[in-house]
Design a protein around this motif. Structure first.
Motif, mmCIF file in Angstrom:
data_model
loop_
_atom_site.group_PDB
_atom_site.id
_atom_site.type_symbol
_atom_site.label_atom_id
_atom_site.label_comp_id
_atom_site.label_asym_id
_atom_site.label_seq_id
_atom_site.Cartn_x
_atom_site.Cartn_y
_atom_site.Cartn_z
ATOM 1 N N ARG A 88 0.836 -1.209 0.000
ATOM 2 C CA ARG A 88 0.000 0.000 0.000
ATOM 3 C C ARG A 88 0.869 1.256 0.000
ATOM 4 O O ARG A 88 1.795 1.381 0.790
ATOM 5 N N TYR A 96 1.636 5.277 0.581
ATOM 6 C CA TYR A 96 1.277 6.295 1.562
ATOM 7 C C TYR A 96 1.898 7.635 1.199
ATOM 8 O O TYR A 96 3.009 7.693 0.669
ATOM 9 N N PRO A 106 -2.854 6.899 3.587
ATOM 10 C CA PRO A 106 -2.888 5.993 2.432
ATOM 11 C C PRO A 106 -3.315 6.748 1.168
ATOM 12 O O PRO A 106 -4.268 7.530 1.196
ATOM 13 N N ASP A 145 -4.708 5.642 -1.463
ATOM 14 C CA ASP A 145 -6.020 5.236 -1.983
ATOM 15 C C ASP A 145 -7.198 5.808 -1.205
ATOM 16 O O ASP A 145 -8.340 5.732 -1.654
ATOM 17 N N SER A 146 -6.954 6.420 -0.041
ATOM 18 C CA SER A 146 -8.066 7.027 0.699
ATOM 19 C C SER A 146 -7.791 8.497 1.028
ATOM 20 O O SER A 146 -8.478 9.081 1.862
ATOM 21 N N GLU A 189 -10.481 11.522 1.052
ATOM 22 C CA GLU A 189 -11.405 11.722 2.168
ATOM 23 C C GLU A 189 -10.876 12.731 3.181
ATOM 24 O O GLU A 189 -11.649 13.401 3.849
ATOM 25 N N SER A 190 -9.559 12.827 3.319
ATOM 26 C CA SER A 190 -9.005 13.652 4.393
ATOM 27 C C SER A 190 -8.023 14.723 3.927
ATOM 28 O O SER A 190 -7.537 15.491 4.738
#
Length: 167
Positions: free
Chosen positions: A33, A35, A51, A53-54, A57-58
């Protein structure tokens, strides 16, 4: 989405620079993964791992200079928060902070300034909740505007006042 050297807003960490994009060799973490390795500008000694891939969202990019100037010009027209029940004050502030939206931060700052004036005129102290969220909103907003406008964080408040007076 982001590249090394970009300035981003990351959750409650404020402005961060993207230092690296890599996998992590930490036990218990997926070695495949990717980062983002972030360094908060205003939190010395801190590192944030997000990460890739996410990240949507943040994380978001810091405002561009023109966007920051438009926001500052709009400050007089940005409405106050409507808090119908004092018991919901902190929840309302928290939700605004969580959005990472500069207009929401302006709403918090304007609302708390007005509440502070009213309390002081009534001979009362500023509430701890108001003081806490005023500080968070100012730190987040002024930190981002400092980067967007390429000025020192301590000059932002005066920059805003001068811009609004001269419009």
């Amino acid at each position: 989405m982001f590249k090394v050297g970009d300035y981003v807003i990351c959750g409650n960490k404020g402005v961060c620079s993207v230092e690296n994009i890599t996998t992590l060799s930490i036990s218990g973490v997926d070695k495949e993964r990717m980062y983002y390795i972030l360094k908060p500008l205003y939190m010395n000694g801190s590192t944030v791992y997000v990460p890739v891939d996410s990240a949507g969202e943040s994380m978001r990019k810091v405002l561009e200079r023109e966007e920051a100037q438009r926001l500052i010009a709009a400050i007089p027209d940005i409405p106050l928060l409507v808090i119908s029940n004092d018991k919901l004050t902190e929840q309302t502030y928290r939700e605004c902070i969580r959005t990472n939206d500069c207009q929401e931060l302006v709403k918090i700052i304007k609302t708390i300034r007005q509440r502070k004036q009213k309390r002081i005129q009534a001979g009362r102290k500023v509430t701890a909740v108001d003081a806490k969220y005023f500080h968070i909103a100012e730190d987040n907003l002024y930190g981002e505007l400092a980067v967007a406008l390429d000025i020192d964080r301590n000059e932002v408040e005066n920059y805003i006042a001068d811009a609004i007076e001269g419009r």
